[in-house]
Design a protein around this motif. Sequence first.
Motif, PDB file in Angstrom:
ATOM      1  N   VAL A   6       0.857  -1.180   0.000  1.00 45.41           N
ATOM      2  CA  VAL A   6       0.000   0.000   0.000  1.00 45.41           C
ATOM      3  C   VAL A   6       0.894   1.232   0.000  1.00 45.41           C
ATOM      4  O   VAL A   6       1.809   1.350   0.830  1.00 45.41           O
ATOM      5  N   SER A  16       0.441  -4.493   3.631  1.00 47.59           N
ATOM      6  CA  SER A  16      -0.840  -4.199   4.287  1.00 47.59           C
ATOM      7  C   SER A  16      -1.116  -5.081   5.500  1.00 47.59           C
ATOM      8  O   SER A  16      -1.636  -4.598   6.504  1.00 47.59           O
ATOM      9  N   PHE A  77      -6.087   0.978   2.187  1.00 43.65           N
ATOM     10  CA  PHE A  77      -5.986  -0.350   2.785  1.00 43.65           C
ATOM     11  C   PHE A  77      -7.240  -1.170   2.528  1.00 43.65           C
ATOM     12  O   PHE A  77      -7.199  -2.388   2.547  1.00 43.65           O
ATOM     13  N   ASN A  78      -8.359  -0.514   2.306  1.00 50.43           N
ATOM     14  CA  ASN A  78      -9.632  -1.200   2.086  1.00 50.43           C
ATOM     15  C   ASN A  78     -10.241  -0.702   0.775  1.00 50.43           C
ATOM     16  O   ASN A  78     -11.229   0.030   0.791  1.00 50.43           O
TER      17      ASN A  78
END
Length: 90
Positions: A6, A16, A77-78
């Motif tokens: 990331v 991550s 991250f998501n």
Amino acid sequence: MGSRLVNIGFGNSVVSRRVIAIISPNAAPVKRLRDEARDEKRLIDATQGRRTRSVLITDSNHVILSSIQSETLAQRFNPEGALNMRELHE
């Protein structure tokens, strides 16, 4: 399980699955955490001399400083957007 990198700004990346927290740098306890990490040689400054806008904590107890906002990093991250950060504040 594969590792995903990331981007945390300026060409710097983290794995991550090794990051356990992304926090805002403004609170006094976070400043103490940063100072302790610096003293113990666990601090990684990825800000390229810019203002620190988020602090990442890893499972190896390293503290990483980034100049990217915490909310922006959380979205990176998501990427599926399972939880919108704005929904947390409502």
